[in-house]
Scaffold this motif. Structure first.
Motif, mmCIF file in Angstrom:
data_model
loop_
_atom_site.group_PDB
_atom_site.id
_atom_site.type_symbol
_atom_site.label_atom_id
_atom_site.label_comp_id
_atom_site.label_asym_id
_atom_site.label_seq_id
_atom_site.Cartn_x
_atom_site.Cartn_y
_atom_site.Cartn_z
ATOM 1 N N SER A 91 0.826 -1.200 0.000
ATOM 2 C CA SER A 91 0.000 0.000 0.000
ATOM 3 C C SER A 91 0.862 1.252 0.000
ATOM 4 C CB SER A 91 -0.926 -0.002 1.215
ATOM 5 O OG SER A 91 -0.179 -0.194 2.405
ATOM 6 N N ARG A 95 2.163 4.306 -3.458
ATOM 7 C CA ARG A 95 2.283 5.761 -3.559
ATOM 8 C C ARG A 95 3.287 6.141 -4.647
ATOM 9 N NH1 ARG A 95 2.046 7.717 2.828
ATOM 10 N NH2 ARG A 95 0.079 6.637 3.307
ATOM 11 N N TYR A 105 -6.523 -5.127 -2.186
ATOM 12 C CA TYR A 105 -7.959 -5.022 -2.437
ATOM 13 C C TYR A 105 -8.658 -6.197 -1.754
ATOM 14 C CZ TYR A 105 -12.109 -3.512 -4.936
ATOM 15 O OH TYR A 105 -13.351 -3.022 -5.241
ATOM 16 N N ASP A 171 -4.053 4.969 6.306
ATOM 17 C CA ASP A 171 -4.421 6.027 5.362
ATOM 18 C C ASP A 171 -3.954 5.685 3.947
ATOM 19 O OD1 ASP A 171 -5.382 8.379 4.328
ATOM 20 O OD2 ASP A 171 -3.644 9.577 4.946
ATOM 21 N N PRO A 173 -5.555 3.735 0.151
ATOM 22 C CA PRO A 173 -6.836 3.446 -0.490
ATOM 23 C C PRO A 173 -7.396 2.045 -0.287
ATOM 24 C CG PRO A 173 -5.448 4.718 -1.963
ATOM 25 C CD PRO A 173 -4.588 4.349 -0.784
ATOM 26 N N LEU A 176 -9.574 1.024 2.686
ATOM 27 C CA LEU A 176 -10.853 1.698 2.860
ATOM 28 C C LEU A 176 -12.010 0.942 2.219
ATOM 29 C CD1 LEU A 176 -9.670 5.316 1.941
ATOM 30 C CD2 LEU A 176 -9.917 4.353 4.240
ATOM 31 N N THR A 304 -17.977 -1.171 -4.795
ATOM 32 C CA THR A 304 -16.685 -0.590 -5.171
ATOM 33 C C THR A 304 -16.093 -1.357 -6.341
ATOM 34 O OG1 THR A 304 -15.305 -1.999 -3.745
ATOM 35 C CG2 THR A 304 -16.236 -0.016 -2.736
ATOM 36 N N ASP A 308 -11.781 2.628 -8.471
ATOM 37 C CA ASP A 308 -12.150 3.675 -7.512
ATOM 38 C C ASP A 308 -10.964 4.070 -6.637
ATOM 39 O OD1 ASP A 308 -14.746 3.521 -8.440
ATOM 40 O OD2 ASP A 308 -15.429 2.193 -6.816
ATOM 41 N N PHE A 309 -9.984 3.169 -6.532
ATOM 42 C CA PHE A 309 -8.839 3.389 -5.655
ATOM 43 C C PHE A 309 -7.522 3.506 -6.424
ATOM 44 C CE2 PHE A 309 -12.202 1.133 -3.502
ATOM 45 C CZ PHE A 309 -12.373 1.889 -2.349
#
Length: 323
Positions: A91, A95, A105, A171, A173, A176, A304, A308-309
């Motif tokens: 994750s 970035r 996911y 924090d 994507p 979430l 989702t 979307d992420f």
């Protein structure tokens, strides 16, 4: 002449000594996990093995438990040169190269064996290369981190039970997707601050593998664990671009071999611990609940999608197809 010769020999000895001292490269290896966790104990083993197998040319100091900063900080440290090796999730790698984050996911992986098969696949090689091309940093190994489950102050059996729940998630994507699909309110609290946030009621829930719930003692401030298994988690061992570029091919092979051995040792420990922890938590008085995973997965898929992420659906499907 004897005096002059003696002086020359002394100078040569000093030069050799200086050269010998300079021949050892000191590296910093950082992570955010506790010293009791296998991510640390097996990294300590790996550091010793690398020094041994390179005949002392590399000495690695370990900095566990966020000593060099939070996970965001140590990832940034690879760029700044304040750290040379880190253990961190995809994750955070996302970035630098968003597609690699698809591995977080929900329900991308069925279990630990599926994750390990992925690390040997062409999909992994492509995504890891994309990250390296974007960042310069090299992923040497992937460790099984555990299945992520949800601990809370109320029972959870279905996705709908999370409606309105204040839950801490990292924090990033991918984390979430499941809580938001189930209607929870997410809070991006730093990992080192989660215990206090649960204790003082800033949040009502969090999600992590059972081994982390134990290591961070979240069970002391939570009453229920729902076995949502929404992410089969993993961590990457990452070597900074300057260090990787400076290694000879032979040393690259040593670093890779040792770090992959450490990852295999870590996975074995975690799988064994996970099997025992369900009973262990129940013995401590927590409620541990098997949930309807199909209900969670169906809700996520309906509400989702990877795009979307910032991820790619084709990558997710390729991972799910690995057998």
């Amino acid at each position: 002449m004897k005096i002059a010769l003696t002086g020359l020999l002394a100078a040569a000895t000093l030069a050799l000594g200086a050269h010998g001292a300079a021949a050892q490269t000191n590296l910093k290896w950082a992570h955010v996990y506790e010293t009791s966790e296998p991510f640390h104990t097996e990294s300590v083993w790996a550091a010793g093995e690398i020094e041994k197998r390179t005949e002392g040319r590399y000495h690695i100091d370990l900095f566990p438990a966020s000593q060099l900063g939070k996970e965001t900080d140590i990832n940034q440290g690879l760029k700044l040169g304040t750290v040379d090796i880190i253990i961190s999730g995809s994750s955070f790698a996302a970035r630098e190269y968003a597609p690699i984050g698809v591995t977080y996911y929900p329900y991308a992986f069925r279990n630990a064996d599926h994750l390990i098969a992925y690390t040997k696949s062409d999909v992994f090689k492509r995504l890891a290369k994309g990250y390296e091309d974007a960042s310069g940093n090299h992923i040497t190994a992937v460790s099984y981190y555990g299945e992520r489950h949800t601990s809370s102050n109320k029972p959870i059996k279905t996705c709908a039970d999370m409606q309105g729940l204040k839950i801490r998630v990292p924090d990033v994507p991918a984390y979430l997707a499941m809580p938001r699909a189930c209607g929870a309110n997410t809070a991006p609290i730093a990992f080192a601050e989660v215990y206090l946030a649960l204790q003082n009621g800033t949040v009502e829930a969090q999600e992590n593998p059972l081994t982390t719930i134990e290591a961070k003692k979240f069970f002391e401030v939570q009453k229920h664990i729902a076995l949502t298994g929404h992410i089969v988690d993993h961590l990457n061992t990452v070597v900074s671009a300057p260090v990787w570029a400076a290694l000879s091919d032979a040393d690259k092979a040593v670093f890779t071999e040792v770090m992959q051995e450490a990852s295999a040792r870590t996975a074995k420990i975690i799988v064994e611990r996970e099997a025992a922890l369900v009973t262990g938590f129940r013995d401590r008085g927590l409620t541990v609940t098997e949930v309807d995973k199909a209900d969670f997965e169906k809700t996520v898929n309906e509400k989702t999608k990877p795009e979307d992420f910032g991820y790619v659906s084709a990558d997710l499907e390729a991972i799910r197809a690995i057998r």
